[in-house]
Enzyme design. Structure first.
Site, PDB file in Angstrom:
ATOM      1  N   ASP A   1       0.857  -1.179   0.000  1.00 45.42           N
ATOM      2  CA  ASP A   1       0.000   0.000   0.000  1.00 45.42           C
ATOM      3  C   ASP A   1       0.898   1.236   0.000  1.00 45.42           C
ATOM      4  O   ASP A   1       2.096   1.156   0.324  1.00 45.42           O
ATOM      5  CB  ASP A   1      -0.905  -0.029   1.232  1.00 45.42           C
ATOM      6  CG  ASP A   1      -1.927   1.094   1.233  1.00 45.42           C
ATOM      7  OD1 ASP A   1      -2.450   1.415   0.155  1.00 45.42           O
ATOM      8  OD2 ASP A   1      -2.192   1.649   2.309  1.00 45.42           O
TER       9      ASP A   1
ATOM     10  N   ASP B   1      -0.246   5.007   1.073  1.00 48.58           N
ATOM     11  CA  ASP B   1      -0.482   5.882   2.230  1.00 48.58           C
ATOM     12  C   ASP B   1      -0.429   5.074   3.519  1.00 48.58           C
ATOM     13  O   ASP B   1      -1.109   4.055   3.658  1.00 48.58           O
ATOM     14  CB  ASP B   1      -1.852   6.569   2.114  1.00 48.58           C
ATOM     15  CG  ASP B   1      -1.884   7.573   0.971  1.00 48.58           C
ATOM     16  OD1 ASP B   1      -1.028   8.465   0.959  1.00 48.58           O
ATOM     17  OD2 ASP B   1      -2.758   7.443   0.098  1.00 48.58           O
TER      18      ASP B   1
END
Length: 259
Positions: A13, A15
């Site tokens: 991922d 963020d």
């Protein structure tokens, strides 16, 4: 329990794992540099559909993180891949930004508000009452409801912002129709991403900061999962879920040695 195969490809991922509020998380640059030097396939994923991969590449470069365009996979790309498989050359009424509209244009979709095959809802900072009203009426008239991702809120420096999932709930309440979510935690996003880099789930790992999207998506796609504590999830939060990550680490810096 059967021993897992060595990790040959990585999905992470963005963020909360590589960056936080526009700032690189310590260890992110070393992780990416080591990955590229190893030659192992990898993808940086985001449920945010606002930006194109080229936009994200430029934004990350400004932060000192070099992620090639072809190594970025967004919920907009996953949505476009799904629609291209389901109904090639179709039509859609879109609420979203360039990341989503570009992805749909690239698969040959026509964007229209005249009897579209789909209403596609993505992330935007300017949801308009007029656009939402039109989406509701088109769905009531028979358009199929697709949403890029189910996240109810998104981060900002001022605090949480309402995100795609929250707006989708409004449309569902008005139409009685639930959307199909293409992004995490739908394992479809992981599997299409793995296919894009020629990787296999049994030799891949997913890194994320959220149990309800990143870890769940990785788990359901058959991958090893690593939860980092630099984002939204705290160690005590893990116990409230009926599933667990393969391993919990403080940050992305702890995973460099595993590449």
């Amino acid at each position: 329990m059967a021993e897992r195969k060595p990790i040959e490809s990585w999905l992470t991922d963005m963020d909360g794992v590589l960056i936080h509020e526009g700032t690189p998380i310590p260890g992110a640059d070393a992780f990416l540099k080591t990955l590229k030097e190893s030659g192992r396939p990898f993808l940086v994923l985001t449920n945010n559909s606002i930006y194109t991969p080229r936009d994200l590449h430029a934004r990350l470069m400004r932060m000192g993180l070099d992620v090639p365009v072809e190594n970025i996979w967004t919920s907009a790309l996953a949505t476009a891949k799904f629609l291209d498989d389901q109904r090639p050359g179709g039509t859609a009424y879109v609420i979203g930004e360039a990341g989503l509209t570009t992805a749909l244009h690239d698969i040959g979709y026509v964007l229209t508000d005249h009897e579209p095959d789909y209403v596609v809802l993505g992330e935007t900072r300017t949801y308009s009452f007029e656009a939402l009203t039109k989406a509701i009426r088109l769905i009531n008239a028979g358009a199929r409801f697709i949403c890029t991702n189910p996240d109810e809120t998104g981060p900002s420096q001022e605090g949480p912002l309402p995100a795609t999932g929250a707006v989708a709930a409004l449309i569902t309440k008005a139409t009685g129709k639930k959307p199909y979510f293409a992004g995490k935690p739908n394992p479809l996003m992981m599997r299409t991403g793995l296919n894009a880099i020629g990787a296999h789930s049994e030799t891949s790992a997913m890194i994320g900061d959220r149990m309800d999207t990143d870890v769940l998506a990785g788990l359901e796609a058959g991958m090893q999962t690593f939860l980092v504590l630099t984002g939204l999830t705290r160690p005590q939060d893990v116990e409230s879920y009926p599933f667990r990550p393969s391993k919990i680490v403080d940050s992305i810096a702890d995973l460099v040695k595993l590449i």
